[in-house]
Design a protein around this motif. Structure first.
Motif: not given
Ligand code: GLC
Length: 462
Positions: A56, A68, A271
């Motif tokens: 990521h 986020w 996840e």
């Protein structure tokens, strides 16, 4: 048996050809055949690989407080976009990342081409909000793909369907960063869904066309059941699915396009938790992959201190395979382009363990149900070689007891040094606390635990 199996394969192949040539994509009639035969073949490398690296990386590495952050702090598009003008990862060297993944035993990589923030980490034609317009000015995805391919690692792309930057993406829902901005909500009535859908299919077309063979697509994510939630009708998932398959017929696709019922997916993707058993869909065991972080956040998080230990990471890999799944383990590089030391240390531990024990991971799966898991152990099994692997989490004193295995094992060894373990125990070493009809196998083991984090006993079955 052999003849029957060969005949079965012919029938399946015939049905598959028939299905592919005559049935529409989502035909109910032939769905199961099309799924099972085609899928098994397409997914073979993936099922054997068992271990991949998730990366990521995007603008969120700059604020360094969760990928986020834009939504968590309800930033406006403009506020967040400032990070694009500071993104200059001068230490980025994807060859080092690829080497790290390779050494850790990872067989595929999944990289965030675009996350929910809408910033493209590649040179897209369909947006100016992209890495080639940031100070770094290079197609970072392309460089990454070249580097990982050079190490023989399969290539996966993560693509966010959610896009908090796109002007046509509806704001009035529970996770959008601008969900509480009345002015933005008011503009929703003028936002053009078709334009957004075209954008998605155009970007996915670029990604499926411009970078050679793509082995995995990790689309993220659908939430049709939430108030004003988004799912297949919003993304136009069926069209996306057809386009993806057309451009990359062999791609392995996750389950987040909201096409579960239609069969538009290859594997389930739980996840951040460990499923209790082999993951099922409508009662059937299905291919699955769990993606996990080292510390909670996917993107780089400077102040997070909840790192899993190296040992936990290795156990997580074993446990996943012992339940028939894959592990996609995440790193979140910094905005300088560096994978932080905490992650490197853990990957080094995995490297050390995999160097001697990868045979108990690659090509392995859950042990047949008839084998009971011994105390303090996990089992994996290789169906091709018919070997059973006992991963010993707590090394017992002198004897290990394997229920149900008496008479079923022809040879046993410690995997890391291939040293023989004698089947059975010396006379009198086992008291009569064991029943007469006991079908357990007792193996004498060295008192000293072998010098690996989790020792593995390799059993050659009859
Ligand atoms: C979630 C999160 C996201 C992360 C992903 C990985 O969907 O929204 O931040 O990329 O999980 O599976």
């Amino acid at each position: 048996m052999v003849i029957q199996f060969a005949t079965m394969r012919h029938i399946i192949h015939f049905c598959l050809l028939f299905t592919l040539s005559t049935a529409p994509l989502f035909s109910q009639q032939h769905k199961e055949f099309a799924l099972s035969a085609e899928k098994a073949e397409r997914m073979q490398w993936w099922t054997e690989a068992r271990f991949g690296m998730f990366i990521h990386w995007g603008l969120y590495a700059l604020p360094a407080r969760h990928e986020w952050v834009m939504s968590n702090e309800q930033m406006s598009k403009k506020e967040y976009a400032k990070y694009a003008s500071y993104f200059n990862p001068d230490l980025y060297n994807p060859k080092e990342w690829a080497k790290l993944a390779k050494d850790a035993g990872m067989k595929y990589v999944v990289f965030t081409a675009k996350h929910h923030d809408g910033f493209s980490m590649y040179d897209t034609q369909y947006s100016d909000y992209k890495v080639t317009n940031a100070p770094i000015g290079r197609d970072l995805l392309k460089e990454l793909i070249d580097a990982f391919r050079a190490e023989d690692i399969r290539i996966g792309i993560y693509y966010s369907l959610i896009d908090w930057h796109h002007p046509d993406f509806l704001v009035n829902e529970h996770i959008h960063p601008e969900r509480n901005k009345q002015q933005e909500i008011a503009k929703d009535k003028n936002r053009n869904k078709k334009r957004f859908q075209d954008f998605l299919i155009n970007q996915l077309t670029e990604l499926m066309t411009n970078y050679g063979q793509i082995d995995v697509l990790f689309a993220d994510f659908s939430y049709p059941h939430k108030k004003n939630g988004k799912g297949k009708s919003y993304w136009n998932s069926e069209a996306l699915y057809k386009q993806i398959r057309k451009l990359q017929p062999n791609i392995v696709l996750n389950d987040r396009l909201d096409l579960e019922e239609e069969g538009g997916w290859d594997y389930k993707s739980p996840e951040q938790f460990m499923p209790q058993n082999w993951v099922t869909y409508q009662g059937e065991k299905v291919p699955w992959e769990t993606c996990q972080t080292f510390s909670g956040s996917w993107g780089y998080h400077r102040d997070q201190y909840t790192w899993k230990s190296p040992r936990q990471t290795i156990v997580m890999l074993i446990e996943t395979v012992s339940k028939g799944g894959n592990l996609l383990l995440n790193v979140g590089p910094t905005a300088r382009g560096v994978i932080q030391d905490e992650a490197v240390t853990r990957l080094a531990a995995t490297h050390q363990w995999m160097k001697y024990n990868s045979r108990a991971i690659y090509g392995c799966t859950a042990a047949p149900e008839k084998f009971e898991t011994p105390a303090n152990c996990l089992l994996t099994y290789n169906p091709k070689t018919n070997r059973l692997y006992v991963h010993v989490l707590e090394w017992p004193f002198k004897t290990i007891y394997l229920p149900g295995l008496a008479g079923k094992v022809k040879y046993a060894q410690i995997l890391n040094d291939a040293s023989e373990l004698k089947l059975g125990t010396q006379k009198g070493a086992w008291l009569d606390d064991v029943k007469k009809d006991d079908d357990g196998l007792k193996i004498t083991i060295p008192v000293r635990k072998p010098d690996v984090e989790i020792p593995v006993i390799e059993l050659f079955l009859n």
